[in-house]
Motif scaffolding. Sequence first.
Motif, PDB file in Angstrom:
ATOM      1  N   GLY A  40      44.547  58.844  39.111  1.00 26.88           N
ATOM      2  CA  GLY A  40      45.457  59.970  39.295  1.00 26.88           C
ATOM      3  C   GLY A  40      45.278  61.094  38.304  1.00 26.88           C
ATOM      4  N   GLU A  41      44.384  60.915  37.314  1.00 32.59           N
ATOM      5  CA  GLU A  41      44.130  61.965  36.330  1.00 32.59           C
ATOM      6  C   GLU A  41      42.853  62.719  36.689  1.00 32.59           C
ATOM      7  N   ARG A  42      42.675  63.875  36.060  1.00 36.75           N
ATOM      8  CA  ARG A  42      41.524  64.722  36.355  1.00 36.75           C
ATOM      9  C   ARG A  42      40.489  64.658  35.228  1.00 36.75           C
ATOM     10  N   LEU A  43      39.230  64.840  35.588  1.00 46.86           N
ATOM     11  CA  LEU A  43      38.136  64.906  34.615  1.00 46.86           C
ATOM     12  C   LEU A  43      38.003  66.350  34.151  1.00 46.86           C
ATOM     13  N   GLY A  71      29.181  51.981  32.931  1.00 43.59           N
ATOM     14  CA  GLY A  71      28.701  50.875  33.744  1.00 43.59           C
ATOM     15  C   GLY A  71      29.825  50.264  34.556  1.00 43.59           C
ATOM     16  N   THR A  72      29.454  49.545  35.611  1.00 42.28           N
ATOM     17  CA  THR A  72      30.434  48.891  36.470  1.00 42.28           C
ATOM     18  C   THR A  72      29.827  47.639  37.071  1.00 42.28           C
ATOM     19  N   LYS A  73      30.671  46.613  37.241  1.00 44.51           N
ATOM     20  CA  LYS A  73      30.219  45.378  37.876  1.00 44.51           C
ATOM     21  C   LYS A  73      30.063  45.545  39.378  1.00 44.51           C
ATOM     22  N   SER A  74      30.756  46.530  39.981  1.00 42.27           N
ATOM     23  CA  SER A  74      30.720  46.735  41.443  1.00 42.27           C
ATOM     24  C   SER A  74      30.407  48.203  41.712  1.00 42.27           C
ATOM     25  N   VAL A  75      29.123  48.518  41.686  1.00 47.17           N
ATOM     26  CA  VAL A  75      28.727  49.924  41.657  1.00 47.17           C
ATOM     27  C   VAL A  75      29.068  50.669  42.948  1.00 47.17           C
ATOM     28  N   ARG A  76      28.838  50.063  44.101  1.00 43.35           N
ATOM     29  CA  ARG A  76      29.109  50.781  45.356  1.00 43.35           C
ATOM     30  C   ARG A  76      30.604  50.969  45.588  1.00 43.35           C
ATOM     31  N   SER A  77      31.399  49.952  45.312  1.00 42.31           N
ATOM     32  CA  SER A  77      32.841  50.109  45.517  1.00 42.31           C
ATOM     33  C   SER A  77      33.436  51.067  44.492  1.00 42.31           C
ATOM     34  N   ASP A  78      32.906  51.073  43.266  1.00 40.51           N
ATOM     35  CA  ASP A  78      33.411  52.023  42.280  1.00 40.51           C
ATOM     36  C   ASP A  78      32.929  53.438  42.548  1.00 40.51           C
ATOM     37  N   LEU A  79      31.789  53.592  43.200  1.00 42.04           N
ATOM     38  CA  LEU A  79      31.367  54.908  43.665  1.00 42.04           C
ATOM     39  C   LEU A  79      32.366  55.452  44.686  1.00 42.04           C
ATOM     40  N   GLU A  80      32.806  54.600  45.594  1.00 39.18           N
ATOM     41  CA  GLU A  80      33.808  55.002  46.576  1.00 39.18           C
ATOM     42  C   GLU A  80      35.140  55.311  45.887  1.00 39.18           C
ATOM     43  N   TYR A  81      35.508  54.484  44.898  1.00 37.77           N
ATOM     44  CA  TYR A  81      36.749  54.727  44.156  1.00 37.77           C
ATOM     45  C   TYR A  81      36.694  56.071  43.436  1.00 37.77           C
ATOM     46  N   LEU A  82      35.545  56.370  42.830  1.00 35.22           N
ATOM     47  CA  LEU A  82      35.363  57.652  42.151  1.00 35.22           C
ATOM     48  C   LEU A  82      35.631  58.819  43.101  1.00 35.22           C
ATOM     49  N   ARG A  83      35.153  58.671  44.325  1.00 37.96           N
ATOM     50  CA  ARG A  83      35.369  59.748  45.313  1.00 37.96           C
ATOM     51  C   ARG A  83      36.835  59.835  45.738  1.00 37.96           C
ATOM     52  N   THR A  84      37.502  58.695  45.892  1.00 40.82           N
ATOM     53  CA  THR A  84      38.909  58.745  46.299  1.00 40.82           C
ATOM     54  C   THR A  84      39.765  59.423  45.234  1.00 40.82           C
ATOM     55  N   GLN A  85      39.326  59.377  43.983  1.00 37.73           N
ATOM     56  CA  GLN A  85      40.059  60.043  42.910  1.00 37.73           C
ATOM     57  C   GLN A  85      39.724  61.527  42.794  1.00 37.73           C
ATOM     58  N   GLY A  86      38.759  61.984  43.574  1.00 35.43           N
ATOM     59  CA  GLY A  86      38.339  63.381  43.493  1.00 35.43           C
ATOM     60  C   GLY A  86      37.484  63.675  42.278  1.00 35.43           C
ATOM     61  N   TRP A  87      36.994  62.613  41.633  1.00 36.79           N
ATOM     62  CA  TRP A  87      36.208  62.821  40.414  1.00 36.79           C
ATOM     63  C   TRP A  87      34.830  63.389  40.713  1.00 36.79           C
ATOM     64  N   ASP A  88      34.312  63.162  41.925  1.00 36.92           N
ATOM     65  CA  ASP A  88      33.034  63.770  42.283  1.00 36.92           C
ATOM     66  C   ASP A  88      33.145  65.293  42.275  1.00 36.92           C
ATOM     67  N   ASP A  89      34.254  65.825  42.780  1.00 38.71           N
ATOM     68  CA  ASP A  89      34.466  67.276  42.749  1.00 38.71           C
ATOM     69  C   ASP A  89      34.605  67.772  41.312  1.00 38.71           C
ATOM     70  N   ASP A  90      35.319  66.994  40.490  1.00 38.74           N
ATOM     71  CA  ASP A  90      35.478  67.379  39.077  1.00 38.74           C
ATOM     72  C   ASP A  90      34.125  67.428  38.373  1.00 38.74           C
ATOM     73  N   ILE A  91      33.264  66.456  38.661  1.00 40.11           N
ATOM     74  CA  ILE A  91      31.947  66.404  38.017  1.00 40.11           C
ATOM     75  C   ILE A  91      31.083  67.587  38.455  1.00 40.11           C
TER      76      ILE A  91
END
Length: 486
Positions: free
Chosen positions: A286-289, A299-319
Amino acid sequence: MKTTLESLMVQGTTSDAGKSVLVAGLCRVLKRKGISVAPFKPQNMALNSAVTEDGGEIGRAQAVQAQACGLKPTIHMNPVLLKPCSDTGAQVILQGKAITNMEAVGYHDYKLVAMNSVMDSYQRLSDSYDSVVIEGAGSPAEINLRENDIANMGFAEKADIPVIIVADIDRGGVFAHLVGTLALLSESEQNRVKGFVINRFRGDIALLQSGLDWLEERTKKPVLGVLPYLHGFDLEAEDAINDRQVENSDTKLNVVVPVLTRISNHTDFDALRLNPDINFRYVGKGERLTGADLIIIPGTKSVRSDLEYLRTQGWDDDINRHIRLGGKVIGICGGYQILGETINDSFGVEGAPGTSEGLGLLPITTDLTQQKTLSNVGGTLKLFGEEISISGYEIHVGVSEVNATQPITLETGFLDGAISSCNHVFGTYLHGLFDASEIVPLIGRWVGVEEIETVDHVNNNEKAIDRIADAIEDHMDLKKLWPSLF
């Protein structure tokens, strides 16, 4: 001739009561006395791990405890490591090697098999060292986990090891924690408990004395020591994220790290978090980058699911916005894979087989593999027109094809990492990259910030271990544990 000193197990009333740190400190105290000592944790559940000299994987806390003993870590110091990959399942690592993923119910039955590896590793250490200091996991009084237990009293009973119980008074309720934990143990387990340690006490010990007297009278167990709250104390965390920073009102570099759901080896960032010239911030759900000079994808133990999580948080747009405005981005291990073009999991290594489109910020493609890469490495990094020596370790599944400049040359001759053509994005598989004293100032210059303070992270770890050992010697009655030595 081998000297034998009785081994000891440290159990806690809760997670984060101070077991890991107390074991590290006791190990250092014994080492100072000339005792060859090794750490041991039968079962660990953590996403912070380390690569051993014998090419395996163990919990990071045991690597720190090995440092306290003056030893290189081995797989036998933590024979069972569980790395959560979902809320109900984990990767099972047995004597350093990943064997399978299991759901919690299935693993509960498997512990009968895992105990064989636990006892084998413990016996090897016992045969090789004068003493072994053992760390429990969580609490020994978890009623639902006591059957087939290999992490706490189940191990102590089978190995016939004395136990001390530590509780954190800073959390409150310390007497209830200790009395309640002891009451929930069996009679034979209660008899095994040699005493209590109260951790993180602030204030005048005289105000606590009546409680200590009551506790000893109620339980018939001695309080072996009351350890003080050590302000500014910092040692690599077993698993919980530590966001404490050193105080400095005039920081030069703003670093932001998004907390992924299965973030792993966040100890990578301790050298940044504790640098007085750096304003370091973890960003959660819920926070912004925002407000960063440098964003690091961990790093992450579950890279594909955390990639999806990153997108649901809008962090891809922030990056993407961060890069457009001139900011820099680093990806470590799974974060490096996330920055690439595609991540392909044909074998279903991390879940359902499939391919995920990465952030497309580095020209790399990754295939997740069934074989895990585990290695300690050294080499050189070329960045911003400079070249420095570095060291680190690799723990990952996946092979990446890189179509870009690779800035790291390993001692083996292989290349690692990638830098984007715009020079704003850098990725690498190396954990521990920031620990080298020269790397942080170099990263600062790459970002555009001059004269970042050099911090010796390895030496700071040594000082922290010595500090807890000093506190143990000053505030614990060690003669009650090892009368022949003290």
